[in-house]
Write a protein that holds these residues in place. Structure first.
Motif, PDB file in Angstrom:
ATOM      1  N   GLN A  93       0.933  -0.953   0.154  1.00  0.00           N
ATOM      2  CA  GLN A  93      -0.102  -0.131   0.111  1.00  0.00           C
ATOM      3  C   GLN A  93       0.629   0.899  -0.262  1.00  0.00           C
ATOM      4  O   GLN A  93       1.477   1.515   1.010  1.00  0.00           O
ATOM      5  N   ILE A  94       1.368   1.994  -1.051  1.00  0.00           N
ATOM      6  CA  ILE A  94       1.723   3.474  -1.190  1.00  0.00           C
ATOM      7  C   ILE A  94       0.834   4.549  -0.918  1.00  0.00           C
ATOM      8  O   ILE A  94      -0.159   5.042  -1.791  1.00  0.00           O
ATOM      9  N   GLU A  95       1.029   5.181   0.079  1.00  0.00           N
ATOM     10  CA  GLU A  95      -0.223   6.870  -0.022  1.00  0.00           C
ATOM     11  C   GLU A  95       1.373   7.602  -0.871  1.00  0.00           C
ATOM     12  O   GLU A  95       2.362   8.025  -0.729  1.00  0.00           O
ATOM     13  N   THR A  96       0.654   8.340  -1.319  1.00  0.00           N
ATOM     14  CA  THR A  96       1.448   9.779  -1.653  1.00  0.00           C
ATOM     15  C   THR A  96       0.767  11.244  -0.997  1.00  0.00           C
ATOM     16  O   THR A  96       0.085  11.085   0.175  1.00  0.00           O
ATOM     17  N   ALA A  97       1.278  11.799  -0.956  1.00  0.00           N
ATOM     18  CA  ALA A  97       1.450  13.288  -0.049  1.00  0.00           C
ATOM     19  C   ALA A  97       0.380  14.272  -0.429  1.00  0.00           C
ATOM     20  O   ALA A  97      -0.543  15.253   0.473  1.00  0.00           O
ATOM     21  N   GLN A  98      -0.303  13.473  -1.834  1.00  0.00           N
ATOM     22  CA  GLN A  98      -2.208  14.564  -1.818  1.00  0.00           C
ATOM     23  C   GLN A  98      -2.950  13.477  -1.080  1.00  0.00           C
ATOM     24  O   GLN A  98      -3.841  13.824  -1.525  1.00  0.00           O
ATOM     25  N   GLY A  99      -2.563  12.618  -0.199  1.00  0.00           N
ATOM     26  CA  GLY A  99      -3.391  11.672   0.135  1.00  0.00           C
ATOM     27  C   GLY A  99      -4.065  10.649  -1.238  1.00  0.00           C
ATOM     28  O   GLY A  99      -5.543  10.180  -0.317  1.00  0.00           O
ATOM     29  N   ASN A 100      -3.515  10.214  -1.682  1.00  0.00           N
ATOM     30  CA  ASN A 100      -4.474   8.823  -2.505  1.00  0.00           C
ATOM     31  C   ASN A 100      -3.391   7.316  -2.065  1.00  0.00           C
ATOM     32  O   ASN A 100      -2.002   7.870  -1.494  1.00  0.00           O
ATOM     33  N   LEU A 101      -4.002   6.460  -2.315  1.00  0.00           N
ATOM     34  CA  LEU A 101      -4.066   5.618  -2.224  1.00  0.00           C
ATOM     35  C   LEU A 101      -3.561   4.210  -3.187  1.00  0.00           C
ATOM     36  O   LEU A 101      -4.655   4.707  -3.305  1.00  0.00           O
ATOM     37  N   TYR A 102      -3.087   3.857  -3.272  1.00  0.00           N
ATOM     38  CA  TYR A 102      -2.434   2.604  -4.382  1.00  0.00           C
ATOM     39  C   TYR A 102      -2.128   1.075  -3.774  1.00  0.00           C
ATOM     40  O   TYR A 102      -1.477   1.638  -2.502  1.00  0.00           O
ATOM     41  N   ALA A 103      -2.902   0.365  -4.440  1.00  0.00           N
ATOM     42  CA  ALA A 103      -2.320  -1.487  -3.558  1.00  0.00           C
ATOM     43  C   ALA A 103      -1.832  -1.520  -5.041  1.00  0.00           C
ATOM     44  O   ALA A 103      -1.680  -1.922  -6.669  1.00  0.00           O
ATOM     45  N   SER A 104      -0.945  -2.833  -4.880  1.00  0.00           N
ATOM     46  CA  SER A 104       0.029  -2.892  -6.186  1.00  0.00           C
ATOM     47  C   SER A 104       0.836  -4.257  -5.609  1.00  0.00           C
ATOM     48  O   SER A 104       1.181  -4.452  -4.133  1.00  0.00           O
ATOM     49  N   LYS A 105       0.971  -4.610  -6.422  1.00  0.00           N
ATOM     50  CA  LYS A 105       1.777  -6.854  -6.093  1.00  0.00           C
ATOM     51  C   LYS A 105       3.586  -6.322  -6.250  1.00  0.00           C
ATOM     52  O   LYS A 105       3.463  -6.976  -4.549  1.00  0.00           O
ATOM     53  N   LYS A 106       3.268  -5.545  -6.583  1.00  0.00           N
ATOM     54  CA  LYS A 106       5.360  -5.527  -7.363  1.00  0.00           C
ATOM     55  C   LYS A 106       5.371  -3.434  -6.970  1.00  0.00           C
ATOM     56  O   LYS A 106       4.219  -3.045  -7.175  1.00  0.00           O
ATOM     57  N   LEU A 107       6.636  -3.760  -6.492  1.00  0.00           N
ATOM     58  CA  LEU A 107       7.382  -2.399  -6.125  1.00  0.00           C
ATOM     59  C   LEU A 107       8.415  -2.308  -7.154  1.00  0.00           C
ATOM     60  O   LEU A 107       9.247  -2.979  -7.025  1.00  0.00           O
ATOM     61  N   LEU A 108       8.683  -1.114  -7.897  1.00  0.00           N
ATOM     62  CA  LEU A 108       9.526  -0.847  -8.547  1.00  0.00           C
ATOM     63  C   LEU A 108      10.616   0.735  -7.944  1.00  0.00           C
ATOM     64  O   LEU A 108       9.919   1.979  -8.478  1.00  0.00           O
ATOM     65  N   PHE A 109      11.663   0.889  -7.478  1.00  0.00           N
ATOM     66  CA  PHE A 109      12.268   2.200  -7.188  1.00  0.00           C
ATOM     67  C   PHE A 109      12.643   2.758  -8.314  1.00  0.00           C
ATOM     68  O   PHE A 109      13.981   2.385  -8.552  1.00  0.00           O
ATOM     69  N   ALA A 110      12.549   4.086  -9.212  1.00  0.00           N
ATOM     70  CA  ALA A 110      13.609   4.737  -9.722  1.00  0.00           C
ATOM     71  C   ALA A 110      13.408   5.607  -8.997  1.00  0.00           C
ATOM     72  O   ALA A 110      13.234   6.741  -9.954  1.00  0.00           O
ATOM     73  N   VAL A 111      13.895   6.234  -8.179  1.00  0.00           N
ATOM     74  CA  VAL A 111      13.993   7.444  -6.914  1.00  0.00           C
ATOM     75  C   VAL A 111      14.938   8.017  -7.284  1.00  0.00           C
ATOM     76  O   VAL A 111      14.719   9.727  -7.503  1.00  0.00           O
ATOM     77  N   GLY A 112      15.950   7.494  -8.416  1.00  0.00           N
ATOM     78  CA  GLY A 112      17.816   8.673  -8.996  1.00  0.00           C
ATOM     79  C   GLY A 112      18.300   9.159  -7.671  1.00  0.00           C
ATOM     80  O   GLY A 112      18.725   8.293  -6.355  1.00  0.00           O
ATOM     81  N   MET A 113      19.159   9.913  -7.876  1.00  0.00           N
ATOM     82  CA  MET A 113      19.124  10.347  -6.411  1.00  0.00           C
ATOM     83  C   MET A 113      19.056  12.425  -7.022  1.00  0.00           C
ATOM     84  O   MET A 113      19.357  12.919  -7.912  1.00  0.00           O
ATOM     85  N   LYS A 114      19.675  13.010  -5.488  1.00  0.00           N
ATOM     86  CA  LYS A 114      19.175  14.876  -5.702  1.00  0.00           C
ATOM     87  C   LYS A 114      20.586  14.822  -5.284  1.00  0.00           C
ATOM     88  O   LYS A 114      22.030  14.623  -4.263  1.00  0.00           O
ATOM     89  N   ASP A 115      21.174  16.115  -5.663  1.00  0.00           N
ATOM     90  CA  ASP A 115      22.634  16.778  -5.076  1.00  0.00           C
ATOM     91  C   ASP A 115      22.202  16.991  -4.255  1.00  0.00           C
ATOM     92  O   ASP A 115      21.161  18.275  -3.859  1.00  0.00           O
ATOM     93  N   ARG A 116      23.057  17.271  -2.701  1.00  0.00           N
ATOM     94  CA  ARG A 116      23.296  17.685  -1.769  1.00  0.00           C
ATOM     95  C   ARG A 116      24.093  19.541  -2.127  1.00  0.00           C
ATOM     96  O   ARG A 116      24.192  19.671  -3.322  1.00  0.00           O
ATOM     97  N   PRO A 117      23.002  20.585  -1.491  1.00  0.00           N
ATOM     98  CA  PRO A 117      23.515  21.885  -1.528  1.00  0.00           C
ATOM     99  C   PRO A 117      25.363  22.120  -1.819  1.00  0.00           C
ATOM    100  O   PRO A 117      25.691  20.946  -1.446  1.00  0.00           O
TER     101      PRO A 117
END
Length: 305
Positions: A93-117
């Protein structure tokens, strides 16, 4: 909450996530791609090294990708941010910042990297315009130009021979103690590479094009471009939050097909690889999606047999 149990939720909509969605859409899987729309490469003007898309802007790359995904009705693109995940393999179960919920059999993270300041004055103004992190992506445009390389230690001794393939007119600024052995210093001298260890006072530029790097000891180094080693952090804390094993430098540990240490969870792209290139991320996304799809098909096969 989404009434449908999706086959997969992909968190992150860069080249890895979008290419994974393409593969899964073509495999007739129901997929949601959740992406906040703030890619790390938004600072750059062009994406390079991607056959048929060489020179395209990151914005245009995503526009084309989303247009192509429109041909697959089982793929949904969601502009939102995943903030929490519960459940386990077969029913996440995935919850989002906008309050939406999703149910899923599998997950795939493609979240990348972010630069520190960026802690060097003036570097933010030139980043993505005349200061870059990858010569494979941007070295061609700066070939034979006088450059400044900002890196130190073992990373420097990897980067100096690498950048020499594009120009032999480069100066190394370590922005403090270089962290080099006597032999490494001698190697740089043999190749006539100037080395400055004084901290960087600021980078002077005009409309994003670097003019010179000014050091605290008063030295000014004219140049037309900069390559530097960024300080990075994983684009989301969610992989770690659900138990994915990470390396010491924060990458998600995966096998050759993108499977993490958590059952049912995959990862691809910059967050799971040191090859931070769009084409490499897209390829890893395709591999992970194929492995994820195979797992779904095998589970369905066994259940129905």
């Amino acid at each position: 909450m989404s009434k449908q149990l999706l086959d997969a939720v992909i968190i992150g909509g860069g080249p890895a996530g979008l290419n994974a969605a393409l593969m899964l859409g073509r495999a007739r899987k129901h997929v949601a791609v959740i992406d906040e729309g703030k890619p790390r490469n938004a600072v750059t003007r062009e994406t390079h090294g991607f056959l048929t898309r060489d020179g395209v802007s990151p914005f245009e790359f995503r526009r084309i990708a989303k247009e192509e995904l429109g041909a697959y009705p089982s793929v949904t693109l969601v502009e939102d941010t995943a903030v929490s995940i519960a459940g386990e393999d077969g029913n996440f179960q995935i919850e989002t910042a906008q309050g939406n919920l999703y149910a899923s059999k599998k997950l795939l993270f493609a979240v990348g990297m972010k630069d520190r300041p960026l802690d060097i004055p003036g570097l933010a103004e030139v980043y993505g315009k005349s200061a870059f992190v990858c010569p494979y992506c941007d070295g061609w445009e700066l070939r034979d130009e006088p450059l400044v390389v900002i890196v130190k230690g073992a990373d420097l001794m990897h980067f100096a021979p690498l950048i020499s393939g594009w120009t032999n007119r480069f100066t190394v600024c370590t922005n403090g103690p270089a962290g080099l052995t006597d032999d490494q210093r001698e190697e740089l001298r043999r190749h006539q590479v100037p080395l400055f260890e004084s901290p960087i006072l600021n980078i002077e530029s005009n409309e994003g094009i670097v003019r010179q790097v000014v050091l605290e000891d008063g030295t000014s180094i004219p140049c037309r471009g900069i390559f530097f080693k960024p300080e990075l952090t994983t684009g989301s804390d969610l992989p770690q939050a659900i138990g994915c094993r990470l390396t010491e430098d924060g990458m998600v540990v995966v096998d050759d097909f993108g499977k993490t240490t958590v059952p049912g969870v995959y990862s691809a792209g910059d967050a799971a690889s040191r090859l931070h290139q769009a084409v490499a991320a897209a390829a890893k996304g395709a591999f992970a999606a194929a492995a994820l799809n195979n797992e779904l098909n095998l589970e369905a096969w066994r259940q129905n047999g």
